[in-house]
Design an enzyme around this catalytic site. Sequence first.
Site, PDB file in Angstrom:
ATOM      1  N   ASP A  85      -2.157   1.711  10.152  1.00  0.00           N
ATOM      2  CA  ASP A  85      -2.448   3.223  10.247  1.00  0.00           C
ATOM      3  C   ASP A  85      -1.375   4.121   9.360  1.00  0.00           C
ATOM      4  O   ASP A  85      -0.348   3.677   9.285  1.00  0.00           O
ATOM      5  CB  ASP A  85      -2.357   4.135  11.481  1.00  0.00           C
ATOM      6  CG  ASP A  85      -3.375   3.535  12.674  1.00  0.00           C
ATOM      7  OD1 ASP A  85      -4.248   2.797  12.337  1.00  0.00           O
ATOM      8  OD2 ASP A  85      -3.200   4.191  13.612  1.00  0.00           O
ATOM      9  N   ASP A  99     -13.525   1.474  15.892  1.00  0.00           N
ATOM     10  CA  ASP A  99     -12.115   0.776  16.254  1.00  0.00           C
ATOM     11  C   ASP A  99     -12.107  -0.525  16.786  1.00  0.00           C
ATOM     12  O   ASP A  99     -13.028  -0.990  17.239  1.00  0.00           O
ATOM     13  CB  ASP A  99     -11.324   1.901  16.719  1.00  0.00           C
ATOM     14  CG  ASP A  99      -9.832   1.976  16.297  1.00  0.00           C
ATOM     15  OD1 ASP A  99      -9.299   0.905  15.623  1.00  0.00           O
ATOM     16  OD2 ASP A  99      -9.151   3.066  16.636  1.00  0.00           O
TER      17      ASP A  99
HETATM   18  C1  GLA Z   1      -6.422   3.336  15.737  1.00  0.00           C
HETATM   19  C2  GLA Z   1      -6.936   3.489  14.270  1.00  0.00           C
HETATM   20  C3  GLA Z   1      -6.567   4.813  13.885  1.00  0.00           C
HETATM   21  C4  GLA Z   1      -6.991   6.176  15.079  1.00  0.00           C
HETATM   22  C5  GLA Z   1      -6.388   5.572  16.341  1.00  0.00           C
HETATM   23  C6  GLA Z   1      -7.273   6.444  17.426  1.00  0.00           C
HETATM   24  O1  GLA Z   1      -4.643   3.349  15.610  1.00  0.00           O
HETATM   25  O2  GLA Z   1      -6.578   2.771  13.547  1.00  0.00           O
HETATM   26  O3  GLA Z   1      -7.263   5.386  12.564  1.00  0.00           O
HETATM   27  O4  GLA Z   1      -8.536   5.927  15.188  1.00  0.00           O
HETATM   28  O5  GLA Z   1      -6.659   4.340  16.498  1.00  0.00           O
HETATM   29  O6  GLA Z   1      -6.482   6.103  18.638  1.00  0.00           O
END
Ligand code: GLA
Length: 423
Positions: free
Chosen positions: A220, A160
């Site tokens: 997301d 990430d």
């Molecule tokens: C980010 C990523 C997500 C997930 C969250 C976890 O937002 O884009 O896919 O992994 O972190 O905290």
Amino acid sequence: MFPNPAAWVVVVVALWSQAGALDNGLARTPTMGWLSWERFMCNTDCEGDPENCISESLYMEMADLMTAEGWKEAGYQFICIDDCWMAPKRDAGGRLQADPHRFPAGIKKLAEYVHSKGLKLGIYADVGRNTCAGYPGSLGHYDVDAQTFAEWDVDLLKFDGCSMDVSLVEQGYVNMSRALNRTGRPILYSCEWPLHKWRSQTPNYTAISQTCNQWRNFVDIYDSWSSVKSILDWTAAHQDIVVPSAGPGGWNDPDMLVIGNFGLSGDQQESQMALWAIMAAPLLMSNDLRSICGRSKELLQNRQIIAINQDELGKQGYRTATVDHFEVWERPLSNGRLAIAVLNTLEIGSARKFSSEKVPGWKLCTPFCNITQILPQYEEVGVQTGYRVSVNPSGTALLIIEPIGSRGKRYHGILQSEKLTYL
Ligand code: GLA
């Protein structure tokens, strides 16, 4: 050496199509599996909610179901841990450690269990100081963390991009890629480099595809149609930048499949599955395999849609037309075939009729082609000159067309020139 100019063309095309992809032998087709985030998020309350908290038993249960319920046979292979698996601090030796209460046997044992089922294990870490949920990040620890994951026999790393200065994002992702490589263990590398880079500039997709096996471009996903639609809109708006970077070894990742959860209607679930196949997207479900309904399961295990997603030509499709609140998306497939998705974007009323004649200048079949419809229901439509279908609001028709006669000359634009064409 190549007196025939046509031979040069073949060589140049072959080199061009291989240039760019990360050459670690992995992700030759888009990754398929299960990832905990969208459905289970950062639920660490194993006392109050033992069934749904992020714990080794959650991943073991999903692994059991992956083998018992036909997912593995359908092609789903990875069980992926997301954020919140870690203890709040590194151990005395500076290594990441799993939360001892929620993962009492540790990640190596979990990997052993997942492997015993014929599956692979994915894990999560972050390029910056902290993960997005505030657990220890890998900045300053890339080598030791890569070594740790390799020693635990992990098969995939989702890396990430939180808590990282945007100017250091690229170097961080490249350094971790090298660290993973140095371990000698094949570890599929899933990045969020472009998503975080877009904040300041257009990311370098050549470098990204040489570094990562898949990469997130956009924010997301949520369990809603507006979220799925916003991802499709973003992808279509940036397709001339992102589509050429995808191919065997490296894929654009529009985020998890939320099919089987709460937010999408049956038609919208079909739309996500169809468009993720057209986009050659990783198929990482985030749902509860213990309680998924029959219709969603059947859709996620639909062999024809999966075959489009996994097609060996490895070309991502793109949006080629918008007309009368329909979007047409096309993906070139092996053996001169073409997958076509027709999405009805009008979210009101009832089913509307689409016909290929609606698209100005679109010669779907010149003069004939063989059409197989996969959605809304499977039907061998047969040899036709055009195509008509009725599509529900926010639903999608998905079909495969095969040329009849001389190959590759029959479709408007994309098979002839391999360039993006817009109507
Ligand atoms: C980010 C990523 C997500 C997930 C969250 C976890 O937002 O884009 O896919 O992994 O972190 O905290």
